[in-house]
Design an enzyme around this catalytic site. Structure first.
Site, PDB file in Angstrom:
ATOM      1  N   LYS A 282     -12.844  -1.585   6.367  1.00 17.03           N
ATOM      2  CA  LYS A 282     -13.467  -2.430   5.348  1.00 17.03           C
ATOM      3  C   LYS A 282     -14.391  -3.461   5.953  1.00 17.03           C
ATOM      4  O   LYS A 282     -15.511  -3.642   5.498  1.00 17.03           O
ATOM      5  CB  LYS A 282     -12.389  -3.178   4.544  1.00 17.03           C
ATOM      6  CG  LYS A 282     -11.720  -2.358   3.487  1.00 17.03           C
ATOM      7  CD  LYS A 282     -10.790  -1.346   4.070  1.00 17.03           C
ATOM      8  CE  LYS A 282      -9.787  -0.860   3.075  1.00 17.03           C
ATOM      9  NZ  LYS A 282      -8.982   0.188   3.695  1.00 17.03           N
TER      10      LYS A 282
ATOM     11  N   TRP B 182       0.854  -1.180   0.000  1.00 16.34           N
ATOM     12  CA  TRP B 182       0.000   0.000   0.000  1.00 16.34           C
ATOM     13  C   TRP B 182       0.894   1.235   0.000  1.00 16.34           C
ATOM     14  O   TRP B 182       1.813   1.346   0.821  1.00 16.34           O
ATOM     15  CB  TRP B 182      -0.869  -0.042   1.243  1.00 16.34           C
ATOM     16  CG  TRP B 182      -1.840   1.062   1.430  1.00 16.34           C
ATOM     17  CD1 TRP B 182      -2.709   1.574   0.516  1.00 16.34           C
ATOM     18  CD2 TRP B 182      -2.062   1.771   2.648  1.00 16.34           C
ATOM     19  NE1 TRP B 182      -3.452   2.555   1.089  1.00 16.34           N
ATOM     20  CE2 TRP B 182      -3.095   2.705   2.405  1.00 16.34           C
ATOM     21  CE3 TRP B 182      -1.507   1.715   3.925  1.00 16.34           C
ATOM     22  CZ2 TRP B 182      -3.581   3.572   3.382  1.00 16.34           C
ATOM     23  CZ3 TRP B 182      -1.985   2.568   4.898  1.00 16.34           C
ATOM     24  CH2 TRP B 182      -3.017   3.493   4.618  1.00 16.34           C
TER      25      TRP B 182
ATOM     26  N   ASP C  68      -0.115  -5.968   9.360  1.00 15.60           N
ATOM     27  CA  ASP C  68      -1.133  -4.977   9.031  1.00 15.60           C
ATOM     28  C   ASP C  68      -2.358  -5.773   8.602  1.00 15.60           C
ATOM     29  O   ASP C  68      -2.306  -6.481   7.588  1.00 15.60           O
ATOM     30  CB  ASP C  68      -0.654  -4.057   7.902  1.00 15.60           C
ATOM     31  CG  ASP C  68      -1.650  -2.940   7.603  1.00 15.60           C
ATOM     32  OD1 ASP C  68      -1.282  -1.982   6.905  1.00 15.60           O
ATOM     33  OD2 ASP C  68      -2.808  -3.015   8.070  1.00 15.60           O
TER      34      ASP C  68
END
Lengths: 460, 389
Positions: B285, B168, B249
């Site tokens: 999310k 990311w 993560d």
């Protein structure tokens, strides 16, 4: 006429590799890896290392306990106290006369509206909710202000006052590396932490005069004049925290003169707009006067107190500059600093503010509620003063309580006297002698007066 | 409104500018050539567009009806609309108009953290029973990673961070702004559109011992390529040998396979092997709480006292960043996870989202194959999570 060079060197990426100075903060105490390496035991299956072995080699065993936060730690201590007499005059959160937290009616109404609208929970843009940003700038400067009309302000939604201050500090570190921020002595304790962690050097200007329990105006001006040109001066827009002592309008004008002469930048922390006098416009007076002079400014805003949205973390970082084009560029760089901190700000508080400000009826009701809150504080100040004057026969001048403004009063009590307040009287306050009047009820003014008198006269 | 302009600002280096400002102020030298107002910030250049969020900005500006936004990682339903989960709407009603809006403690809601960490590590995990986990509420995944980066800078200043290539994009920004030296390790193999496991292992072996290795717990962003459980086990052993520190993560727990306790497998494997690890969690999310900024940073410590100490230091980093985290998201998550009906509803909804994505993958691949494409599109269904590389 004003003149400026037309092209500038690109801000280099060098800023990214600047090391942050953790002034006064502990560095890792972990010895070098060779000194502390644990030998892997000779076991057949390394995938099942003994837990006890892992304990010896913790990566964090040298991490020391952080000091308790001097302000938030007070509430924790208060909660632990079992005495019926206890009084929490620590953190600056408004309480009703019954010493209960207060959720504003307009906030409940706004939340209800929001529930009905059933809006989605998508990411805000990095700069936050557009409707909020517009509303907050207009609240600060007035919707008709030329700064806004000319688009000379960059506004980015921030995580209440702290987050907005931190974003501005990070911007200062990147674009004015080495420039010092001058903070008042005393000031809100977290200002130092914010500047330290952002790697921005700071020093203090005199502010509180213990002899008068008022403003050391000469000292303040002298220190601002002494500072290198082009320093940054952190000012409290209204209701100075922790002293409650604000400059008068005339004094603000003189301060602005000095700042302009010295080519300093004024950096306003506006955490109590509307909460200090009860009027949003009156409380923004200092900022507006400076902006009217065409000065470039930083302004950090918070809606924690005036809308009671403490836990929603809603505020804004504003940079007022000389052209709309610059404002856009500055905004883009503020965003670039925010993205690796939290990506984008939380939506809930922003929507509440936008809904309240966007509805004329709600806005009026908000104004009325702010008057109520500010009114209660003024009442309590008067009551406390009356009690002190009645009980203290020495003739000491307690009128500073009435002259100070906002949630806090700097009592002039020393650290040991403040400790006596807590240890003997169960009155919880910060060690610098600050009391939060928001946590005081009229009913308890007599008790508090006794405690203050005892601590002041009987404790050295 | 006259300002003296300052010759200094023609000069390029910030230090130069500052000293020239000082001298100009003293000597009173002015440059009367240009017309615009002086500003402190004239040298500030526009920042580059964020590569991810900038896509959405461009999408919004585009007027064509056929436009599709496959940029930002935010879930959409089949009509392309944002979705607020039913369990979230219900939780909202329950907490709406509540009495308390007081500041959370600096570490956020303790209850929220307890629940978050239970979800991430498995509720029965020994490290939780032993109270060895330091955790504080964070500003979603970004905030959690940033807190860890600041923490490692402060307490392990010699350690450097290793990020998968690719990762990311904001990961790079986070470590850079925290002043942590960063490197990449091989991850994605373009020729197979899969994991470059050998390259990964080589790079982690050649990294200095005691490096901090960023791992995506599941649904790797942006590739969608995850190690298999066997590969995770092998990595766990490698980490032991190299004394590396695993920083997971986890932004897609439940969202990847549809099963929260399958998506955290990698973490549970490492925990079983006794690693001290950290986990940056996001509920953006998996609960659709993008705008609430609700996440958690947790660090497994040697024992309970150490965990309390580490927690205090994490709070000490958070305080000058934003004082305390926003409450709303923590209340929503807590409502959902403490009510068995809401929790079941959430499990069901998150599985539906995951299934819809899996269905999209199948459909996209099928369409491409039916259109007669000669390329292999099997990576579309082999990859997992929101993204396809």
């Amino acid at each position: 006429m004003a003149a400026v060079p037309s092209s500038f060197a690109t801000i280099s990426q060098a800023a990214d590799s600047t090391t942050t100075k953790f002034c006064g903060l502990r560095k890792s105490l972990l010895p070098t890896s060779t000194g502390n390496c644990f030998a892997l035991p000779k076991i057949k299956d390394r995938s099942r290392l003994n837990m006890a072995v892992a304990t010896d080699a913790s990566r964090f065993h040298a991490v020391p306990m952080a000091p308790p936060d001097p302000i938030l730690g007070v509430s924790e201590a208060f909660r632990a106290d079992t005495s019926d007499l206890k009084l929490n005059l620590g953190v600056g959160a408004y309480r009703t006369e019954d010493l209960q937290p207060y959720v504003l009616n307009v906030v409940k109404k706004a939340e209800k509206l929001m529930l009905e609208k059933g809006e989605n929970k998508e990411y805000l843009p990095i700069e936050g909710l557009a409707a909020f940003n517009k509303a907050t700038a207009e609240l600060l400067l007035g919707a008709d202000n030329p700064v806004i009309k000319e688009g000379r302000i960059a506004t980015v939604q921030g995580l209440s006052g702290t987050g907005s201050l931190r974003l501005a500090a990070a911007f200062i570190q990147r674009y004015l590396p080495g420039v010092k921020v001058l903070i008042s002595s005393p000031t809100w304790g977290n200002h130092k932490n914010i500047l330290n962690d952002a790697g921005v050097p700071w020093s203090e200007y005199r502010y509180f005069d213990p002899k008068t329990v008022g403003l050391d105006f000469d000292g303040m001006l002298a220190d601002m004049k002494d500072a290198p040109n082009g320093s940054i001066i952190l000012l409290h827009g209204c209701a100075h925290n922790p002293t409650g002592i604000d400059p008068t309008t005339e004094q603000w004008d003189i301060i602005a003169d000095v700042i302009q002469e010295k080519e300093h930048i004024a950096f306003f922390d506006v955490a109590y707009q509307g909460f200090a006098s009860g009027s949003l416009d009156e409380d923004a007076n200092s900022v507006r006067r400076f902006a009217a002079r065409g000065m470039e400014l930083f302004v950090a805003q918070s809606y924690s107190k005036n809308l009671g949205l403490y836990a929603e973390r809603i505020g804004a970082t504003n940079v007022i500059t000389t052209s709309p084009e610059l404002a856009l560029r500055i905004k883009s760089q503020l965003k670039r600093l925010a993205r690796p901190m939290y990506s984008n700000p939380p939506v809930h508080g922003a929507r509440i503010v936008a809904n309240v400000v966007g509805d004329p009826a709600l806005f009026d009701e908000w104004r009325a509620e702010m008057q109520l809150m500010a009114g209660r504080i003024k009442q309590v100040r008067q009551k406390l003063y009356d009690e002190l004057v009645a009980k203290d026969k020495s003739g000491k001048d307690w009128s500073f309580i009435l002259k100070q403004i906002g949630m806090f009063s700097f009592t002039g009590l020393s650290q040991s006297q403040s400790e006596n307040m807590t240890n003997k009287w169960h009155v919880y306050m910060t060690k610098d002698g600050r009391i939060s009047l928001a946590g005081l009820s009229s009913a308890k003014c007599g008790y508090l007066a006794d405690a203050i008198i005892d601590s002041y006269y009987n404790v050295q | 409104m006259a300002y003296r302009s300052r010759l200094a600002y023609l000069l390029s280096s910030p230090a130069c500018r500052l000293s020239a400002v000082k001298s100009a102020a003293v000597t009173g030298n002015v440059v009367p050539s240009c017309r615009r107002e002086f500003s402190w910030w004239s040298s500030v250049q526009p920042a580059p567009r964020d590569p991810i969020l900038g896509v959405t900005t461009a999408y919004l500006a585009n007027t064509r009806p056929s436009k599709i936004n496959v940029g930002v990682g935010a879930y959409r339903n089949d009509e392309g609309k944002p979705v607020v989960l039913e369990c979230v709407r219900e939780a909202e009603k329950r907490i709406g108009g509540r009495e308390l809006m007081e500041y959370l403690p600096m570490g956020g809601s303790a209850r929220f953290c307890e629940l978050a960490v239970g979800l991430a590590y498995g509720e029965d995990t020994q490290v939780l029973k032993d109270k060895r986990v330091a955790s504080i509420q964070a500003l979603s995944g970004t905030g959690a990673v940033r807190l860890f980066a600041e923490f490692m800078k402060r307490f392990q200043p010699e350690a450097e961070a290793y990020l998968p290539l690719p990762t990311w994009s904001n990961h790079h920004n986070v470590f850079r702004d925290a002043n942590v030296n960063q490197h990449t390790y091989r991850y994605y193999l373009a020729s197979t559109r899969g994991l470059d496991f050998e390259g990964l292992k080589e790079d982690l072996k050649s990294a200095p011992n005691r490096s901090v290795i960023l791992l995506h717990a599941c649904a790797h962003n942006p590739t969608g390529v995850d190690p298999t459980p066997e590969q995770w086990k092998e990595l766990s052993k490698l980490f032991k040998e190299k004394e590396h520190f695993p920083l997971f993560d986890m932004a897609y727990q439940g969202f990847a396979s549809g099963d929260t306790q399958r998506d955290n497998q990698a973490i549970r494997i490492f925990l079983e092997d006794g690693h001290q690890l950290a986990c940056a969690q996001s509920f953006a999310k998996s609960m659709g709480l993008y705008g609430q900024r609700i996440g958690c940073i947790s660090i497994v410590c040697a024992e309970a006292t150490e965990a309390a100490t580490v927690k205090s230091q994490l709070e000490y980093i958070a305080r000058p960043m934003y004082s305390s985290p926003p409450v709303h998201g923590s209340l929503l998550v807590t409502s959902i996870l403490t009510d068995s009906d809401l929790k079941q509803l959430w499990f069901k909804e998150v599985k539906e989202m995951a299934d819809r994505i899996i269905g999209m993958r199948v459909a996209l691949r099928k369409n491409l194959e039916e259109l007669g494409s000669k390329h292999s599109w099997e990576h579309i269904t082999q990859q997992i999570g929101m993204f396809c590389y």
